[in-house]
Motif scaffolding. Structure first.
Motif, PDB file in Angstrom:
ATOM      1  N   VAL A   1      35.851  35.740  47.107  1.00  0.00           N
ATOM      2  CA  VAL A   1      35.150  36.783  47.855  1.00  0.00           C
ATOM      3  C   VAL A   1      33.644  36.612  47.620  1.00  0.00           C
ATOM      4  N   TRP A   2      32.879  36.516  48.690  1.00  0.00           N
ATOM      5  CA  TRP A   2      31.414  36.408  48.591  1.00  0.00           C
ATOM      6  C   TRP A   2      30.879  37.834  48.529  1.00  0.00           C
ATOM      7  N   ASN A   3      30.578  38.291  47.314  1.00  0.00           N
ATOM      8  CA  ASN A   3      30.243  39.698  47.091  1.00  0.00           C
ATOM      9  C   ASN A   3      28.736  39.873  46.969  1.00  0.00           C
TER      10      ASN A   3
ATOM     11  N   GLU B   1      29.759  45.024  50.064  1.00  0.00           N
ATOM     12  CA  GLU B   1      29.729  46.275  49.292  1.00  0.00           C
ATOM     13  C   GLU B   1      30.030  46.008  47.814  1.00  0.00           C
ATOM     14  N   PRO B   2      29.532  46.879  46.921  1.00  0.00           N
ATOM     15  CA  PRO B   2      29.852  46.731  45.493  1.00  0.00           C
ATOM     16  C   PRO B   2      31.356  46.861  45.258  1.00  0.00           C
ATOM     17  N   LEU B   3      31.868  46.087  44.319  1.00  0.00           N
ATOM     18  CA  LEU B   3      33.293  46.127  43.994  1.00  0.00           C
ATOM     19  C   LEU B   3      33.462  46.528  42.530  1.00  0.00           C
ATOM     20  N   ASP B   4      34.364  47.427  42.268  1.00  0.00           N
ATOM     21  CA  ASP B   4      34.624  47.902  40.909  1.00  0.00           C
ATOM     22  C   ASP B   4      35.666  46.978  40.264  1.00  0.00           C
ATOM     23  N   ILE B   5      35.159  46.042  39.456  1.00  0.00           N
ATOM     24  CA  ILE B   5      36.043  45.026  38.862  1.00  0.00           C
ATOM     25  C   ILE B   5      37.078  45.666  37.940  1.00  0.00           C
TER      26      ILE B   5
ATOM     27  N   ASP C   1      52.738  36.318  37.006  1.00  0.00           N
ATOM     28  CA  ASP C   1      52.453  36.080  35.589  1.00  0.00           C
ATOM     29  C   ASP C   1      51.068  36.557  35.183  1.00  0.00           C
ATOM     30  N   GLY C   2      50.188  36.654  36.146  1.00  0.00           N
ATOM     31  CA  GLY C   2      48.846  37.115  35.791  1.00  0.00           C
ATOM     32  C   GLY C   2      47.944  37.149  37.004  1.00  0.00           C
ATOM     33  N   ILE C   3      47.006  38.073  36.992  1.00  0.00           N
ATOM     34  CA  ILE C   3      45.966  38.122  38.022  1.00  0.00           C
ATOM     35  C   ILE C   3      44.638  38.220  37.280  1.00  0.00           C
ATOM     36  N   GLU C   4      43.873  37.134  37.340  1.00  0.00           N
ATOM     37  CA  GLU C   4      42.556  37.160  36.701  1.00  0.00           C
ATOM     38  C   GLU C   4      41.522  37.490  37.768  1.00  0.00           C
ATOM     39  N   ILE C   5      40.632  38.408  37.433  1.00  0.00           N
ATOM     40  CA  ILE C   5      39.586  38.810  38.379  1.00  0.00           C
ATOM     41  C   ILE C   5      38.258  38.651  37.666  1.00  0.00           C
ATOM     42  N   PHE C   6      37.384  37.835  38.199  1.00  0.00           N
ATOM     43  CA  PHE C   6      36.129  37.563  37.493  1.00  0.00           C
ATOM     44  C   PHE C   6      34.999  37.253  38.461  1.00  0.00           C
ATOM     45  N   ARG C   7      33.770  37.560  37.987  1.00  0.00           N
ATOM     46  CA  ARG C   7      32.585  37.204  38.776  1.00  0.00           C
ATOM     47  C   ARG C   7      32.187  35.770  38.484  1.00  0.00           C
ATOM     48  N   GLU C   8      31.738  35.072  39.529  1.00  0.00           N
ATOM     49  CA  GLU C   8      31.276  33.678  39.392  1.00  0.00           C
ATOM     50  C   GLU C   8      30.069  33.583  40.325  1.00  0.00           C
ATOM     51  N   GLY C   9      28.857  33.734  39.768  1.00  0.00           N
ATOM     52  CA  GLY C   9      27.655  33.764  40.603  1.00  0.00           C
ATOM     53  C   GLY C   9      27.763  34.914  41.595  1.00  0.00           C
ATOM     54  N   PRO C  10      27.538  34.660  42.880  1.00  0.00           N
ATOM     55  CA  PRO C  10      27.595  35.739  43.878  1.00  0.00           C
ATOM     56  C   PRO C  10      29.026  36.081  44.284  1.00  0.00           C
ATOM     57  N   GLU C  11      30.018  35.441  43.667  1.00  0.00           N
ATOM     58  CA  GLU C  11      31.405  35.640  44.087  1.00  0.00           C
ATOM     59  C   GLU C  11      32.204  36.500  43.123  1.00  0.00           C
TER      60      GLU C  11
ATOM     61  N   VAL D   1      41.005  48.871  46.406  1.00  0.00           N
ATOM     62  CA  VAL D   1      40.791  49.554  45.118  1.00  0.00           C
ATOM     63  C   VAL D   1      39.351  49.336  44.671  1.00  0.00           C
ATOM     64  N   GLY D   2      38.861  48.096  44.784  1.00  0.00           N
ATOM     65  CA  GLY D   2      37.493  47.762  44.364  1.00  0.00           C
ATOM     66  C   GLY D   2      36.440  48.540  45.128  1.00  0.00           C
TER      67      GLY D   2
END
Lengths: 245, 245
Positions: free
Chosen positions: A115-117, A134-138, A171-181, A206-207
């Motif tokens: 996602v280009w946030n 829009e801002p996303l609530d991680i 098994d898992g959902i990782e959610i992380f910021r990577e630069g503008p994403e 949700v975000g």
């Protein structure tokens, strides 16, 4: 008859998905089978680890096929790289044990959703990201994703076709910021049709604060597709990894 | 009349370069001036820091333009992002001092050239790299590039048009591996037509062992374009940075 294991990458932008389908032209499976047919001078059935939807990309799609041939895997790989279009990449090819099958032997998969946030443009990544300025609530998205992990009936998070089981294990959902994403890495033992995209589309709701993280368990229990969020656009999704014993 | 400074990025793949030219359609300057004309309801001349060739990309192209307007830079930027095609990105816009001019005020530039130096496919980067699967001798290319640094007459490394000076100063050429790529970062006070691509094409000939690093000084001294190497493909090149005092 030798059995082969092939690793493919592809930019799905201009394809109608992985799976060959009656009259629908331009599928990745068809392009691959045509190239293999020319190289091996026989009809070849290529089995993928699973389908990817139209517009979805792959960093690592695993494929198996059998062919009567004296050619080495190395020779076939070199020719595949010559015959495949430049948006389908033959990353690796090796002989596989006789019982290896890309779909049936697969024990797990990961999908990455990008996602280009940012309000800024994404010129070079535009075909591989969904834009959400829009801002996303991680933290809220992480809380929501926790409710999806484990073995569940994911009927609410899929397009259900036929009567097969809709139980899968995430098994898992990782959610992380990577630069503008903001990136979502979803791992599980299998994914139903549209499941990775509907999960991401719901987590994005949700975000944005439109859906409460606590509602996810009730949505899951409802088995009702209408209660989950929208299907996130195909172009943000990439089949990231396929796992085998 | 307010003066503006704009930072643009673009994927040059489908454009005929930066510069508007008589009947040649589809230049980046023309797309930008059309968008600015619609937003500001007047004819706008946009000056770039320099031209980029057809197919060359930009991470940071600087542009200046004057317009009679009460709109703030922020408002214009938001509209530009709406009106520009998605392969041209308006990264930033601010009011500039009255004498600021993107070309005349520019004190230096860097270009990045990306070479995919691997036999493996480059599905997602295919529009931004030149493929060179043969091994490249990095040390030899570094030795050759040293001879190009400093102030020289670069007539042998450019397409010379007209009688303007062909003297330029190269401040540095960094050559480094980055995963499967070899990258060339060329910095200088200005670049002649095709100069970044001819320098890279010549360095690649050194890297392949076809040209000796020691020959570079003689090629430079000859001022003869035929003695330098081929012009490396446009798609590997990106205007990386434009510098101002």
């Amino acid at each position: 008859m030798p059995n082969f294991r092939l690793t493919l990458s592809y930019d799905g932008s201009r394809y109608n998905g992985w799976q060959r389908q009656g009259n629908t032209p331009n599928t990745i499976q068809e392009k691959l089978e045509t190239a293999l047919g020319r190289i091996l001078e026989q009809g070849v059935d290529a089995a993928g680890s699973g389908r990817t939807d139209a517009g979805v990309h792959a960093r690592m799609q695993t494929v198996s096929f059998r062919a009567k041939t004296d050619m080495s895997a190395e020779e076939i790989l070199a020719l595949l790289r010559r015959y495949l279009p430049e948006d389908i990449g033959a990353e690796a090819l090796s002989e596989a044990p006789p019982r290896f099958h890309a779909r049936l032997s697969c024990t797990g998969k990961s999908y990455l959703y990008r996602v280009w946030n940012s309000g800024a443009p994404c010129v070079f990544d535009r075909k591989y990201v969904l834009r959400v300025p829009e801002p996303l609530d991680i933290e809220a998205m992480r809380a929501a994703s926790a409710a999806l992990c484990g073995e569940h009936d994911f009927a609410a998070f899929a397009i259900v076709r036929g009567k097969k089981s809709t139980v899968r294990r995430i098994d898992g959902i990782e959610i992380f910021r990577e630069g503008p994403e903001v990136r979502f890495l979803l791992s599980g033992n299998g994914f139903l049709y549209n499941m990775a995209r509907i999960i991401t589309g719901t987590l994005l709701e949700v975000g944005r604060g439109h859906v409460d993280a606590e509602e996810i368990s009730a949505i899951l229990a409802s088995r009702d597709r209408r209660r989950a969020g929208p299907t996130a656009e195909a172009k943000g999704l990439c089949l990231w990894e396929t796992r085998y014993e």
